[in-house]
Design an enzyme around this catalytic site. Structure first.
Site, PDB file in Angstrom:
ATOM      1  N   SER A 143      23.366 -11.664   4.955  1.00 42.98           N
ATOM      2  CA  SER A 143      22.635 -12.307   6.060  1.00 42.98           C
ATOM      3  C   SER A 143      23.585 -12.523   7.227  1.00 42.98           C
ATOM      4  CB  SER A 143      22.090 -13.663   5.604  1.00 42.98           C
ATOM      5  OG  SER A 143      21.603 -14.396   6.710  1.00 42.98           O
ATOM      6  N   TYR A 156      23.624 -21.474   1.177  1.00 39.14           N
ATOM      7  CA  TYR A 156      23.150 -20.100   1.455  1.00 39.14           C
ATOM      8  C   TYR A 156      24.218 -19.305   2.220  1.00 39.14           C
ATOM      9  CZ  TYR A 156      19.770 -16.579   3.194  1.00 39.14           C
ATOM     10  OH  TYR A 156      19.102 -15.419   3.508  1.00 39.14           O
ATOM     11  N   LYS A 160      26.040 -15.937   0.910  1.00 33.74           N
ATOM     12  CA  LYS A 160      25.918 -14.681   1.661  1.00 33.74           C
ATOM     13  C   LYS A 160      27.277 -14.194   2.166  1.00 33.74           C
ATOM     14  CE  LYS A 160      21.473 -14.133   1.189  1.00 33.74           C
ATOM     15  NZ  LYS A 160      20.945 -13.049   0.337  1.00 33.74           N
TER      16      LYS A 160
HETATM   17  P1  NAP Z   1      11.046 -13.882   0.074  1.00 24.90           P
HETATM   18  O1  NAP Z   1       9.942 -13.385   0.929  1.00 24.90           O
HETATM   19  O2  NAP Z   1      11.136 -15.334  -0.232  1.00 24.90           O
HETATM   20  O3  NAP Z   1      11.053 -13.031  -1.295  1.00 24.90           O
HETATM   21  C1  NAP Z   1      12.034 -13.316  -2.259  1.00 24.90           C
HETATM   22  C2  NAP Z   1      11.955 -12.329  -3.403  1.00 24.90           C
HETATM   23  O4  NAP Z   1      13.014 -12.638  -4.315  1.00 24.90           O
HETATM   24  C3  NAP Z   1      10.661 -12.405  -4.174  1.00 24.90           C
HETATM   25  O5  NAP Z   1      10.330 -11.131  -4.643  1.00 24.90           O
HETATM   26  C4  NAP Z   1      11.016 -13.348  -5.327  1.00 24.90           C
HETATM   27  O6  NAP Z   1      10.238 -13.146  -6.503  1.00 24.90           O
HETATM   28  C5  NAP Z   1      12.432 -12.898  -5.597  1.00 24.90           C
HETATM   29  N1  NAP Z   1      13.208 -13.913  -6.285  1.00 24.90           N
HETATM   30  C6  NAP Z   1      13.443 -15.188  -5.914  1.00 24.90           C
HETATM   31  N2  NAP Z   1      14.183 -15.813  -6.835  1.00 24.90           N
HETATM   32  C7  NAP Z   1      14.400 -14.920  -7.827  1.00 24.90           C
HETATM   33  C8  NAP Z   1      15.077 -14.957  -9.060  1.00 24.90           C
HETATM   34  N3  NAP Z   1      15.714 -16.068  -9.485  1.00 24.90           N
HETATM   35  N4  NAP Z   1      15.089 -13.850  -9.821  1.00 24.90           N
HETATM   36  C9  NAP Z   1      14.476 -12.722  -9.418  1.00 24.90           C
HETATM   37  N5  NAP Z   1      13.811 -12.615  -8.267  1.00 24.90           N
HETATM   38  C10 NAP Z   1      13.765 -13.706  -7.478  1.00 24.90           C
HETATM   39  O7  NAP Z   1      12.469 -13.522   0.733  1.00 24.90           O
HETATM   40  P2  NAP Z   1      12.862 -12.405   1.809  1.00 24.90           P
HETATM   41  O8  NAP Z   1      12.792 -13.034   3.147  1.00 24.90           O
HETATM   42  O9  NAP Z   1      12.158 -11.141   1.555  1.00 24.90           O
HETATM   43  O10 NAP Z   1      14.423 -12.251   1.481  1.00 24.90           O
HETATM   44  C11 NAP Z   1      14.907 -11.216   0.648  1.00 24.90           C
HETATM   45  C12 NAP Z   1      16.429 -11.225   0.736  1.00 24.90           C
HETATM   46  O11 NAP Z   1      16.834 -11.061   2.101  1.00 24.90           O
HETATM   47  C13 NAP Z   1      17.063 -12.531   0.263  1.00 24.90           C
HETATM   48  O12 NAP Z   1      18.283 -12.269  -0.395  1.00 24.90           O
HETATM   49  C14 NAP Z   1      17.320 -13.261   1.558  1.00 24.90           C
HETATM   50  O13 NAP Z   1      18.356 -14.195   1.430  1.00 24.90           O
HETATM   51  C15 NAP Z   1      17.701 -12.101   2.464  1.00 24.90           C
HETATM   52  N6  NAP Z   1      17.552 -12.377   3.880  1.00 24.90           N
HETATM   53  C16 NAP Z   1      16.338 -12.712   4.406  1.00 24.90           C
HETATM   54  C17 NAP Z   1      16.241 -12.967   5.766  1.00 24.90           C
HETATM   55  C18 NAP Z   1      14.934 -13.325   6.427  1.00 24.90           C
HETATM   56  O14 NAP Z   1      14.965 -13.648   7.648  1.00 24.90           O
HETATM   57  N7  NAP Z   1      13.807 -13.277   5.740  1.00 24.90           N
HETATM   58  C19 NAP Z   1      17.381 -12.896   6.577  1.00 24.90           C
HETATM   59  C20 NAP Z   1      18.590 -12.571   6.001  1.00 24.90           C
HETATM   60  C21 NAP Z   1      18.676 -12.305   4.653  1.00 24.90           C
HETATM   61  P3  NAP Z   1       8.845 -13.971  -6.743  1.00 24.90           P
HETATM   62  O15 NAP Z   1       7.849 -13.342  -5.807  1.00 24.90           O
HETATM   63  O16 NAP Z   1       8.521 -13.759  -8.161  1.00 24.90           O
HETATM   64  O17 NAP Z   1       9.130 -15.375  -6.364  1.00 24.90           O
END
Ligand code: NAP
Length: 245
Positions: A143, A156, A160
């Site tokens: 991130s 977090y 990261k």
């Molecule tokens: P999200 O919409 O909250 O989706 C999270 C995903 O991770 C879901 O599929 C969830 O499964 C799964 N998950 C959560 N905890 C888990 C666990 N303990 N074991 C296995 N799977 C798990 O998040 P997102 O925004 O797509 O983010 C995805 C990645 O990108 C993350 O690493 C996040 O930190 C990173 N990221 C996101 C952003 C952003 O702006 N969105 C920015 C930078 C980095 P369930 O559906 O079963 O809960």
């Protein structure tokens, strides 16, 4: 691209960025295994719709990224079910945000365990398979917060940032065996994770491209690294619209 019988694993593939990665990889010819934590209905629906659309082999596994034994078992099971592990996308992640002075130990531990330690366990298991294959692509979803820090996200940001050190080290250790390892550092991407972010207008002002990112913006970078990134390793690739903190 000839991606026939190339196998990708995406952790956290049921929603958001991970789901877009599953879709993009399957539509580009990969067989895809992905994990979820609790969204079994969403995972089943994704498997059914993408299998019908692409004809690729897709399979969803309930697996907790924060559970060391589950991470090893996941790689063992996918290698047995699919025959190889060519691409690993460490995407699963959670937030437990609050200011550092108020943060409870359990919120620190949960985020480090899922977002950093889980990546270590999954990468160690997949790395062994990839070293034997003498090829593999590892992509860690870090991130911008891991690069710049962010008030209210000490757990977090630390996880990261830790992923960046892990990425650069794995790139050095596995490069001679034909395995690449890179991190993607997304900016603000529209998913459930960022659904109730406060002050969205102010955030937009800090993004030169004047929009939040889409999950597909990240998935397209994953696809590029998985298919065209043979001479790229140890890098942190910002996909953030030019965001300046
Ligand atoms: P999200 O919409 O909250 O989706 C999270 C995903 O991770 C879901 O599929 C969830 O499964 C799964 N998950 C959560 N905890 C888990 C666990 N303990 N074991 C296995 N799977 C798990 O998040 P997102 O925004 O797509 O983010 C995805 C990645 O990108 C993350 O690493 C996040 O930190 C990173 N990221 C996101 C952003 C952003 O702006 N969105 C920015 C930078 C980095 P369930 O559906 O079963 O809960």
């Amino acid at each position: 691209m000839n991606a026939q019988k190339q196998v990708a694993i995406v952790t956290g593939g049921s929603r958001g960025i991970g789901k877009a990665c599953v879709e993009t990889l399957a539509r580009s010819g990969f067989d895809v295994a992905f994990t979820y934590h609790s969204s079994s209905a969403k995972a089943d629906e994704l498997v059914a719709s993408l299998t019908a659309e692409t004809g690729q082999t897709l399979k969803a596994y309930q697996s907790d990224a924060g559970d060391a034994k589950a991470c090893q078992a996941l790689i063992d099971t996918v290698a047995a079910d699919f025959g190889s592990v060519d691409v690993l996308v460490n995407n699963a992640g959670i937030t437990r945000d609050t200011l550092m002075i108020r943060m409870k130990d359990e919120d620190w531990d949960a985020v480090i365990q899922t977002n950093l330690t889980g990546v270590f366990h999954t990468t160690r298991a997949a790395g062994k398979v990839m070293m034997k294959q003498r090829k593999g692509v590892i992509i860690n979803i870090s991130s911008v917060v891991g690069v710049y820090g962010n008030a209210g996200q000490v757990n977090y940001a630390a996880a990261k940032a830790g992923l960046i050190g892990l990425t650069k080290t794995v790139a050095k250790e596995l490069g001679a065996r034909g395995v690449t390892c890179n991190a993607i550092a997304p900016g603000f991407i529209e998913t459930d994770m960022t659904g109730d972010l406060p002050h969205k207008d102010q955030l937009l002002n800090a993004i030169p491209l004047k929009r939040f990112g889409s999950p597909e913006d990240i998935a397209n970078t994953v696809l590029f690294l998985a298919t065209k990134g043979q001479y790229i390793t140890g890098q942190v690739i910002g996909v953030d619209g030019g965001l300046v903190f």
